[in-house]
Design a protein around this motif. Structure first.
Motif, PDB file in Angstrom:
ATOM      1  N   SER A  21       0.845  -1.181   0.000  1.00 49.16           N
ATOM      2  CA  SER A  21       0.000   0.000   0.000  1.00 49.16           C
ATOM      3  C   SER A  21       0.888   1.241   0.000  1.00 49.16           C
ATOM      4  CB  SER A  21      -0.934  -0.012   1.198  1.00 49.16           C
ATOM      5  OG  SER A  21      -0.210   0.138   2.388  1.00 49.16           O
ATOM      6  N   TRP A  22       0.489   2.219  -0.748  1.00 49.42           N
ATOM      7  CA  TRP A  22       1.268   3.440  -0.919  1.00 49.42           C
ATOM      8  C   TRP A  22       0.776   4.514   0.031  1.00 49.42           C
ATOM      9  CZ3 TRP A  22       5.105   1.706  -3.507  1.00 49.42           C
ATOM     10  CH2 TRP A  22       4.926   0.754  -4.500  1.00 49.42           C
ATOM     11  N   ASN A  23       1.681   5.363   0.467  1.00 46.06           N
ATOM     12  CA  ASN A  23       1.249   6.480   1.303  1.00 46.06           C
ATOM     13  C   ASN A  23       1.262   7.760   0.473  1.00 46.06           C
ATOM     14  OD1 ASN A  23       3.751   8.062   1.632  1.00 46.06           O
ATOM     15  ND2 ASN A  23       4.512   6.279   2.749  1.00 46.06           N
ATOM     16  N   ASP A  24       0.575   8.759   0.971  1.00 46.71           N
ATOM     17  CA  ASP A  24       0.445  10.018   0.238  1.00 46.71           C
ATOM     18  C   ASP A  24       1.571  10.995   0.537  1.00 46.71           C
ATOM     19  OD1 ASP A  24      -1.890   9.107  -0.931  1.00 46.71           O
ATOM     20  OD2 ASP A  24      -3.171   9.958   0.624  1.00 46.71           O
ATOM     21  N   ALA A  25       2.508  10.612   1.390  1.00 48.70           N
ATOM     22  CA  ALA A  25       3.571  11.518   1.804  1.00 48.70           C
ATOM     23  C   ALA A  25       4.582  11.795   0.693  1.00 48.70           C
ATOM     24  CB  ALA A  25       4.286  10.972   3.035  1.00 48.70           C
ATOM     25  N   GLN A  26       4.720  10.855  -0.235  1.00 51.91           N
ATOM     26  CA  GLN A  26       5.653  11.044  -1.345  1.00 51.91           C
ATOM     27  C   GLN A  26       5.132  10.310  -2.571  1.00 51.91           C
ATOM     28  OE1 GLN A  26       9.210   7.990  -0.897  1.00 51.91           O
ATOM     29  NE2 GLN A  26       9.178   9.349   0.859  1.00 51.91           N
ATOM     30  N   PRO A  27       5.624  10.699  -3.752  1.00 56.07           N
ATOM     31  CA  PRO A  27       5.135  10.072  -4.980  1.00 56.07           C
ATOM     32  C   PRO A  27       5.400   8.563  -4.994  1.00 56.07           C
ATOM     33  CG  PRO A  27       6.489  12.002  -5.471  1.00 56.07           C
ATOM     34  CD  PRO A  27       6.605  11.743  -4.010  1.00 56.07           C
ATOM     35  N   ILE A  28       4.550   7.833  -5.706  1.00 53.50           N
ATOM     36  CA  ILE A  28       4.674   6.380  -5.774  1.00 53.50           C
ATOM     37  C   ILE A  28       6.016   5.973  -6.379  1.00 53.50           C
ATOM     38  CG2 ILE A  28       3.745   4.286  -6.857  1.00 53.50           C
ATOM     39  CD1 ILE A  28       0.950   5.491  -6.477  1.00 53.50           C
ATOM     40  N   TYR A  29       6.480   6.694  -7.403  1.00 55.91           N
ATOM     41  CA  TYR A  29       7.766   6.311  -8.000  1.00 55.91           C
ATOM     42  C   TYR A  29       8.896   6.408  -6.984  1.00 55.91           C
ATOM     43  CZ  TYR A  29       9.634  11.048  -8.485  1.00 55.91           C
ATOM     44  OH  TYR A  29      10.146  12.290  -8.232  1.00 55.91           O
ATOM     45  N   ARG A  30       8.824   7.374  -6.068  1.00 56.59           N
ATOM     46  CA  ARG A  30       9.852   7.531  -5.037  1.00 56.59           C
ATOM     47  C   ARG A  30       9.755   6.369  -4.035  1.00 56.59           C
ATOM     48  NH1 ARG A  30      14.655   8.774  -4.325  1.00 56.59           N
ATOM     49  NH2 ARG A  30      14.428  10.672  -5.505  1.00 56.59           N
ATOM     50  N   GLN A  31       8.536   5.986  -3.675  1.00 58.42           N
ATOM     51  CA  GLN A  31       8.349   4.859  -2.769  1.00 58.42           C
ATOM     52  C   GLN A  31       8.842   3.563  -3.420  1.00 58.42           C
ATOM     53  OE1 GLN A  31       4.430   4.920  -0.640  1.00 58.42           O
ATOM     54  NE2 GLN A  31       4.138   6.797  -1.837  1.00 58.42           N
ATOM     55  N   LEU A  32       8.601   3.431  -4.711  1.00 55.25           N
ATOM     56  CA  LEU A  32       9.062   2.268  -5.450  1.00 55.25           C
ATOM     57  C   LEU A  32      10.591   2.249  -5.532  1.00 55.25           C
ATOM     58  CD1 LEU A  32       7.971  -0.192  -6.891  1.00 55.25           C
ATOM     59  CD2 LEU A  32       7.670   1.214  -8.929  1.00 55.25           C
ATOM     60  N   THR A  33      11.182   3.410  -5.742  1.00 55.33           N
ATOM     61  CA  THR A  33      12.645   3.529  -5.723  1.00 55.33           C
ATOM     62  C   THR A  33      13.181   3.025  -4.388  1.00 55.33           C
ATOM     63  OG1 THR A  33      12.589   5.440  -7.216  1.00 55.33           O
ATOM     64  CG2 THR A  33      14.573   5.158  -5.886  1.00 55.33           C
ATOM     65  N   ASN A  34      12.559   3.450  -3.292  1.00 52.65           N
ATOM     66  CA  ASN A  34      12.985   3.018  -1.956  1.00 52.65           C
ATOM     67  C   ASN A  34      12.800   1.515  -1.762  1.00 52.65           C
ATOM     68  OD1 ASN A  34      13.775   5.612  -1.255  1.00 52.65           O
ATOM     69  ND2 ASN A  34      11.799   6.116  -0.356  1.00 52.65           N
ATOM     70  N   GLU A  35      11.756   0.960  -2.346  1.00 55.83           N
ATOM     71  CA  GLU A  35      11.520  -0.485  -2.266  1.00 55.83           C
ATOM     72  C   GLU A  35      12.650  -1.249  -2.951  1.00 55.83           C
ATOM     73  OE1 GLU A  35       9.535  -3.999  -1.240  1.00 55.83           O
ATOM     74  OE2 GLU A  35       8.999  -1.964  -0.624  1.00 55.83           O
ATOM     75  N   ILE A  36      13.036  -0.805  -4.128  1.00 55.14           N
ATOM     76  CA  ILE A  36      14.118  -1.462  -4.864  1.00 55.14           C
ATOM     77  C   ILE A  36      15.434  -1.303  -4.107  1.00 55.14           C
ATOM     78  CG2 ILE A  36      15.441  -1.457  -7.017  1.00 55.14           C
ATOM     79  CD1 ILE A  36      12.746  -0.579  -8.406  1.00 55.14           C
ATOM     80  N   ILE A  37      15.667  -0.133  -3.531  1.00 59.26           N
ATOM     81  CA  ILE A  37      16.859   0.072  -2.704  1.00 59.26           C
ATOM     82  C   ILE A  37      16.853  -0.920  -1.544  1.00 59.26           C
ATOM     83  CG2 ILE A  37      17.906   1.675  -1.037  1.00 59.26           C
ATOM     84  CD1 ILE A  37      17.236   3.931  -3.079  1.00 59.26           C
ATOM     85  N   GLY A  38      15.690  -1.164  -0.959  1.00 59.29           N
ATOM     86  CA  GLY A  38      15.566  -2.146   0.115  1.00 59.29           C
ATOM     87  C   GLY A  38      15.956  -3.536  -0.342  1.00 59.29           C
ATOM     88  N   TRP A  39      15.589  -3.911  -1.559  1.00 55.77           N
ATOM     89  CA  TRP A  39      15.961  -5.228  -2.115  1.00 55.77           C
ATOM     90  C   TRP A  39      17.484  -5.352  -2.182  1.00 55.77           C
ATOM     91  CZ3 TRP A  39      12.517  -5.033  -7.124  1.00 55.77           C
ATOM     92  CH2 TRP A  39      11.163  -5.117  -6.763  1.00 55.77           C
ATOM     93  N   ILE A  40      18.127  -4.253  -2.593  1.00 53.45           N
ATOM     94  CA  ILE A  40      19.585  -4.270  -2.720  1.00 53.45           C
ATOM     95  C   ILE A  40      20.233  -4.313  -1.336  1.00 53.45           C
ATOM     96  CG2 ILE A  40      21.597  -2.966  -3.535  1.00 53.45           C
ATOM     97  CD1 ILE A  40      19.653  -1.836  -5.756  1.00 53.45           C
ATOM     98  N   LEU A  41      19.738  -3.505  -0.414  1.00 52.96           N
ATOM     99  CA  LEU A  41      20.319  -3.459   0.932  1.00 52.96           C
ATOM    100  C   LEU A  41      20.218  -4.800   1.656  1.00 52.96           C
ATOM    101  CD1 LEU A  41      19.162   0.054   2.165  1.00 52.96           C
ATOM    102  CD2 LEU A  41      21.511  -0.669   1.679  1.00 52.96           C
TER     103      LEU A  41
END
Length: 119
Positions: free
Chosen positions: A1-21
């Motif tokens: 689920s996405w939050n309204d605090a930041q754009p979805i593409y930014r949240q998705l970027t963070n998700e992919i960064i999480g996969w790498i981390l």
């Protein structure tokens, strides 16, 4: 689920960064395809593309024409450094403020961290 605090593409970027981390995707590995990610998260492929372009600008992934996006060599190490610094600058001050508000000592926090580390 996405939050309204930041754009979805930014949240998705963070998700992919999480996969790498977390090591789910290693340096040199390909990212899942744009369509695969879009389907998994039920978002528009253009949103995924924007997230991948963001990762390219941040020098985390490279694009191989006709093949896809790949995690750059050294990306995880670079991300670990930058994410630790971000955590220390953005999250720790709020945590310390909350601890002080609750009347907790640093020793109380250390005890909780020790228990969590062993359990």
């Amino acid at each position: 689920s996405w939050n309204d605090a930041q754009p979805i593409y930014r949240q998705l970027t963070n998700e992919i960064i999480g996969w790498i981390l977390c090591g789910e995707i290693q340096d040199g590995d390909p990212l899942p395809s744009i369509r695969t990610i879009a389907s998994r998260f039920r978002v528009n492929p253009l949103t995924v593309l924007k997230a991948c372009q963001n990762l390219m600008l941040d020098r985390i992934v490279d694009k191989q024409r006709g093949v896809g996006y790949f995690v750059r060599r050294g990306a995880r190490k670079m991300l670990m450094r930058s994410e630790k610094e971000k955590f220390l600058q953005e999250e720790v001050p709020g945590l310390l403020k909350r601890i002080k508000q609750l009347g907790m000592s640093h020793e109380d926090l250390l005890a909780v961290l020790e228990r969590a580390d062993h359990g």
